[in-house]
Design a protein around this motif. Structure first.
Motif, PDB file in Angstrom:
ATOM      1  N   LEU A  38       0.837  -1.189   0.000  1.00  0.00           N
ATOM      2  CA  LEU A  38       0.000   0.000   0.000  1.00  0.00           C
ATOM      3  C   LEU A  38       0.875   1.243   0.000  1.00  0.00           C
ATOM      4  CD1 LEU A  38      -2.432  -1.164   2.848  1.00  0.00           C
ATOM      5  CD2 LEU A  38      -2.965  -1.139   0.400  1.00  0.00           C
ATOM      6  N   PRO A  39       0.332   2.400  -0.387  1.00  0.00           N
ATOM      7  CA  PRO A  39       1.092   3.652  -0.272  1.00  0.00           C
ATOM      8  C   PRO A  39       1.479   3.927   1.184  1.00  0.00           C
ATOM      9  CG  PRO A  39      -0.852   3.947  -1.654  1.00  0.00           C
ATOM     10  CD  PRO A  39      -0.978   2.588  -1.029  1.00  0.00           C
ATOM     11  N   ASP A  40       2.539   4.722   1.387  1.00  0.00           N
ATOM     12  CA  ASP A  40       3.054   4.992   2.728  1.00  0.00           C
ATOM     13  C   ASP A  40       1.972   5.525   3.669  1.00  0.00           C
ATOM     14  OD1 ASP A  40       5.574   4.174   2.019  1.00  0.00           O
ATOM     15  OD2 ASP A  40       6.292   6.188   1.538  1.00  0.00           O
ATOM     16  N   VAL A  41       1.263   6.542   3.220  1.00  0.00           N
ATOM     17  CA  VAL A  41       0.255   7.177   4.084  1.00  0.00           C
ATOM     18  C   VAL A  41      -0.832   6.179   4.441  1.00  0.00           C
ATOM     19  CG1 VAL A  41      -1.495   8.984   4.254  1.00  0.00           C
ATOM     20  CG2 VAL A  41       0.696   9.483   3.164  1.00  0.00           C
ATOM     21  N   LEU A  42      -1.321   5.439   3.456  1.00  0.00           N
ATOM     22  CA  LEU A  42      -2.389   4.475   3.703  1.00  0.00           C
ATOM     23  C   LEU A  42      -1.915   3.368   4.644  1.00  0.00           C
ATOM     24  CD1 LEU A  42      -5.279   3.672   3.110  1.00  0.00           C
ATOM     25  CD2 LEU A  42      -4.487   2.462   1.072  1.00  0.00           C
ATOM     26  N   SER A  43      -0.671   2.931   4.499  1.00  0.00           N
ATOM     27  CA  SER A  43      -0.125   1.890   5.373  1.00  0.00           C
ATOM     28  C   SER A  43      -0.114   2.355   6.823  1.00  0.00           C
ATOM     29  CB  SER A  43       1.300   1.533   4.947  1.00  0.00           C
ATOM     30  OG  SER A  43       1.333   1.040   3.639  1.00  0.00           O
ATOM     31  N   ILE A  44       0.355   3.575   7.050  1.00  0.00           N
ATOM     32  CA  ILE A  44       0.464   4.116   8.413  1.00  0.00           C
ATOM     33  C   ILE A  44      -0.912   4.355   9.014  1.00  0.00           C
ATOM     34  CG2 ILE A  44       1.178   6.173   9.696  1.00  0.00           C
ATOM     35  CD1 ILE A  44       3.644   6.191   7.734  1.00  0.00           C
ATOM     36  N   VAL A  45      -1.813   4.933   8.230  1.00  0.00           N
ATOM     37  CA  VAL A  45      -3.165   5.208   8.732  1.00  0.00           C
ATOM     38  C   VAL A  45      -3.893   3.903   9.043  1.00  0.00           C
ATOM     39  CG1 VAL A  45      -5.427   6.137   8.110  1.00  0.00           C
ATOM     40  CG2 VAL A  45      -3.367   7.445   7.596  1.00  0.00           C
ATOM     41  N   LEU A  46      -3.802   2.919   8.150  1.00  0.00           N
ATOM     42  CA  LEU A  46      -4.478   1.640   8.348  1.00  0.00           C
ATOM     43  C   LEU A  46      -3.927   0.917   9.575  1.00  0.00           C
ATOM     44  CD1 LEU A  46      -6.496  -0.464   7.315  1.00  0.00           C
ATOM     45  CD2 LEU A  46      -4.666  -1.417   5.889  1.00  0.00           C
ATOM     46  N   PHE A  47      -2.602   0.927   9.741  1.00  0.00           N
ATOM     47  CA  PHE A  47      -2.004   0.255  10.889  1.00  0.00           C
ATOM     48  C   PHE A  47      -2.406   0.947  12.189  1.00  0.00           C
ATOM     49  CE2 PHE A  47       1.581  -0.830  13.736  1.00  0.00           C
ATOM     50  CZ  PHE A  47       1.459  -2.215  13.689  1.00  0.00           C
ATOM     51  N   GLY A  48      -2.422   2.276  12.187  1.00  0.00           N
ATOM     52  CA  GLY A  48      -2.869   3.012  13.371  1.00  0.00           C
ATOM     53  C   GLY A  48      -4.326   2.731  13.691  1.00  0.00           C
ATOM     54  N   LEU A  49      -5.150   2.639  12.653  1.00  0.00           N
ATOM     55  CA  LEU A  49      -6.570   2.355  12.834  1.00  0.00           C
ATOM     56  C   LEU A  49      -6.779   0.985  13.478  1.00  0.00           C
ATOM     57  CD1 LEU A  49      -9.553   3.232  11.997  1.00  0.00           C
ATOM     58  CD2 LEU A  49      -9.188   1.835   9.966  1.00  0.00           C
ATOM     59  N   VAL A  50      -6.113  -0.035  12.952  1.00  0.00           N
ATOM     60  CA  VAL A  50      -6.277  -1.400  13.459  1.00  0.00           C
ATOM     61  C   VAL A  50      -5.741  -1.524  14.884  1.00  0.00           C
ATOM     62  CG1 VAL A  50      -5.580  -3.798  13.132  1.00  0.00           C
ATOM     63  CG2 VAL A  50      -6.285  -2.430  11.161  1.00  0.00           C
ATOM     64  N   THR A  51      -4.528  -1.004  15.119  1.00  0.00           N
ATOM     65  CA  THR A  51      -3.949  -1.111  16.468  1.00  0.00           C
ATOM     66  C   THR A  51      -4.714  -0.274  17.477  1.00  0.00           C
ATOM     67  OG1 THR A  51      -2.325   0.591  15.852  1.00  0.00           O
ATOM     68  CG2 THR A  51      -1.627  -1.705  15.710  1.00  0.00           C
ATOM     69  N   GLY A  52      -5.264   0.856  17.053  1.00  0.00           N
ATOM     70  CA  GLY A  52      -6.080   1.678  17.960  1.00  0.00           C
ATOM     71  C   GLY A  52      -7.340   0.956  18.398  1.00  0.00           C
ATOM     72  N   MET A  53      -8.040   0.343  17.443  1.00  0.00           N
ATOM     73  CA  MET A  53      -9.241  -0.420  17.785  1.00  0.00           C
ATOM     74  C   MET A  53      -8.900  -1.620  18.660  1.00  0.00           C
ATOM     75  SD  MET A  53     -11.699  -0.346  14.378  1.00  0.00           S
ATOM     76  CE  MET A  53     -10.528  -1.219  13.338  1.00  0.00           C
ATOM     77  N   ALA A  54      -7.819  -2.315  18.308  1.00  0.00           N
ATOM     78  CA  ALA A  54      -7.413  -3.487  19.094  1.00  0.00           C
ATOM     79  C   ALA A  54      -7.055  -3.095  20.524  1.00  0.00           C
ATOM     80  CB  ALA A  54      -6.232  -4.181  18.423  1.00  0.00           C
ATOM     81  N   THR A  55      -6.351  -1.980  20.682  1.00  0.00           N
ATOM     82  CA  THR A  55      -5.918  -1.545  22.010  1.00  0.00           C
ATOM     83  C   THR A  55      -7.102  -1.205  22.904  1.00  0.00           C
ATOM     84  OG1 THR A  55      -3.830  -0.686  21.138  1.00  0.00           O
ATOM     85  CG2 THR A  55      -4.569   0.192  23.264  1.00  0.00           C
ATOM     86  N   ILE A  56      -8.070  -0.485  22.359  1.00  0.00           N
ATOM     87  CA  ILE A  56      -9.202  -0.079  23.196  1.00  0.00           C
ATOM     88  C   ILE A  56     -10.062  -1.295  23.547  1.00  0.00           C
ATOM     89  CG2 ILE A  56     -11.083   0.476  21.574  1.00  0.00           C
ATOM     90  CD1 ILE A  56      -9.712   2.781  24.317  1.00  0.00           C
ATOM     91  N   LEU A  57     -10.164  -2.260  22.637  1.00  0.00           N
ATOM     92  CA  LEU A  57     -10.902  -3.486  22.940  1.00  0.00           C
ATOM     93  C   LEU A  57     -10.179  -4.324  23.992  1.00  0.00           C
ATOM     94  CD1 LEU A  57     -12.260  -4.820  19.516  1.00  0.00           C
ATOM     95  CD2 LEU A  57     -13.570  -3.890  21.426  1.00  0.00           C
ATOM     96  N   LEU A  58      -8.870  -4.415  23.865  1.00  0.00           N
ATOM     97  CA  LEU A  58      -8.083  -5.176  24.844  1.00  0.00           C
ATOM     98  C   LEU A  58      -8.223  -4.568  26.237  1.00  0.00           C
ATOM     99  CD1 LEU A  58      -4.841  -5.801  22.754  1.00  0.00           C
ATOM    100  CD2 LEU A  58      -6.405  -7.562  23.603  1.00  0.00           C
TER     101      LEU A  58
END
Length: 461
Positions: free
Chosen positions: A83-103
């Protein structure tokens, strides 16, 4: 208020996704730079593969220190191939953010805290500047925090050998993100061990401590931490600490400490972890705030529930108080998002640094906020970076002394734009180095375009 056990985590996922996307959306709307400051540095490191990043020194740092390369950069490196750099960073932040709050939510539920109180504690975290900093920007800290919470979660819910093994692996994975994450994981593992009170937990705690000590002694940590926060106001984002907590977050947490004091034996782990993490914030590194927000959010949630459930002689007073608290959280959230997403580099500055790439090697003196930009676009060493904001050299008026000081630290170029002239460094014209640069015997103007000028040290100096 009674939330359904399935509705609460779904809502938290939705809210976490929205919060994580706010900085990039605001950046697109305002035309500001998403990769500003340290984000620019992390973007540069993520372009390196792990074999280059983990073992090499950084030849674009003035002291040739080791690269602050972590697991986060390795993941972004491989994700960016798809994926493009920006999309990679945003997507990874999105997934880890959701995972962290659920955990965190399920960890609270596992500790016996009710659905409503767990939900409110998570919502309070989502409104904190530290959460936005971790998951809405290019920040490796979010992955370290998620790994620690994942280890704690697995430790709680899997009591067999396999569960203990994977929990231990996740705690170690967190430790590889830097010393603060190693200590944060140690606090969580210690709490899990004391709650369970089994010998295997003590053994794992001892083994983890030994391995972390080994990692520290061999200097394996590549990711540096920030300086300690100034006591006591360095904790608050509203008073200048960018990724701190809001004042209303702190005030409700103080009330919550009093509210839960009668049940301190039940909530001992919250008091203990908050105390240990506060010590880390003020005496080791302010990055420990990324862990502190999770423990004190429980206090803040308890205070809000006391406001809601308490008996009030004047009911309208309760509503006003809750409205003020809610507006306070919103204010901290909006002001921080605006400050993070509203930062931008002048396009003329970027063009000038691209031009400087073709010049002979030499370190660059410019505003600390531009340090990582210098590395990315000019491929030269900056004398100052955001973590080193000693501006005294900019206020030397004597041309000979200014020349000697810059030369003594390996400097060759000086880059100045209008932002530096109008508040970022100086307050008025001909102040400090602006006056010294007029001396053609020591300094030579080699580039001038619109708002940006580049000087080099004169060979005759």
């Amino acid at each position: 208020m009674m939330l359904h056990k399935y509705l609460a985590p779904l809502l938290l996922c939705l809210f976490a996704a929205c919060v994580s996307l706010v900085p990039i959306l605001h950046s697109v709307y305002s035309g500001s730079d998403f990769f500003y400051g340290e984000s620019q540095y992390n973007l540069r490191l993520s372009k390196l593969n792990p074999f280059e990043g983990f073992v090499n020194t950084d030849n674009l740092s003035i002291d040739n220190s080791r690269m602050a390369y972590g697991v986060y950069h390795a993941i972004i490196h491989y994700l960016s191939k798809l994926l493009p750099d920006v999309l990679s960073i945003v997507l990874f932040g999105l997934v880890t953010g959701m995972a962290t709050i659920l955990l965190f939510y399920f960890a609270l539920r596992g500790l016996g805290i009710s659905i409503d109180r767990s939900f409110f504690a998570c919502i309070i975290i989502l409104f904190s500047p530290a959460f936005i900093e971790m998951f809405g920007t290019t920040n490796p800290a979010g992955f370290g925090v998620m790994s620690s919470l994942l280890g704690f979660m697995v430790y709680q819910f899997r009591k067999d050998f396999l569960g203990r093994f994977f929990a231990f692996i996740f705690f170690l994975l967190s430790a590889l993100n830097g010393p603060i994450h190693a200590f944060g994981a140690l606090v969580l593992l210690g709490i899990a061990t004391l709650v369970e009170r089994k010998s295997i937990g003590i053994a794992l705690l001892g083994l983890y401590s030994f391995l972390v000590a080994l990692i520290i002694s061999f200097g394996t940590f590549s990711y540096w931490s920030s300086d300690p926060a100034s006591f006591p106001f360095g904790l608050f984002s509203d008073l200048g600490f960018s990724s701190g907590i809001g004042i209303f977050f702190a005030l409700t947490a103080i009330v919550g400490i009093y509210v839960l004091w009668k049940r301190k034996k039940e909530y001992w782990f919250v008091y203990a972890s908050s105390f240990l993490l506060l010590i880390l914030v003020f005496f080791v590194s302010k990055d420990a705030i990324y862990y502190l927000i999770f423990s004190i959010s429980i206090f803040s949630s308890a205070a809000i529930f006391r406001f809601i459930e308490g008996e009030w002689e004047i009911s309208s007073l309760k509503n006003i108080l809750l409205l003020v608290v809610f507006c306070g959280f919103i204010f901290s959230f909006i002001s921080y998002v605006s400050s993070v997403s509203g930062r931008t580099y002048d396009s003329e500055l970027v063009d000038s640094l691209r031009w400087l790439r073709t010049a002979p090697q030499g370190a660059v003196l410019t505003a600390p906020d531009y340090g990582y930009l210098v590395q990315s676009y000019s491929e030269k060493q900056p004398l100052l970076i955001p973590k080193n904001k000693n501006l005294s050299i900019f206020f030397e008026r004597n041309p000979k002394k200014a020349f000697d000081r810059i030369q003594s630290v390996g400097g060759k170029y000086i880059v100045i734009d209008n932002f530096m002239r109008s508040g970022l460094v100086w307050q008025r014209n001909e102040q400090g180095l602006l006056f010294a640069l007029r001396d053609k015997e020591h300094f030579r103007l080699i580039y001038l375009k619109d708002n940006v000028g580049i000087w080099s040290l004169s060979d005759a100096g």
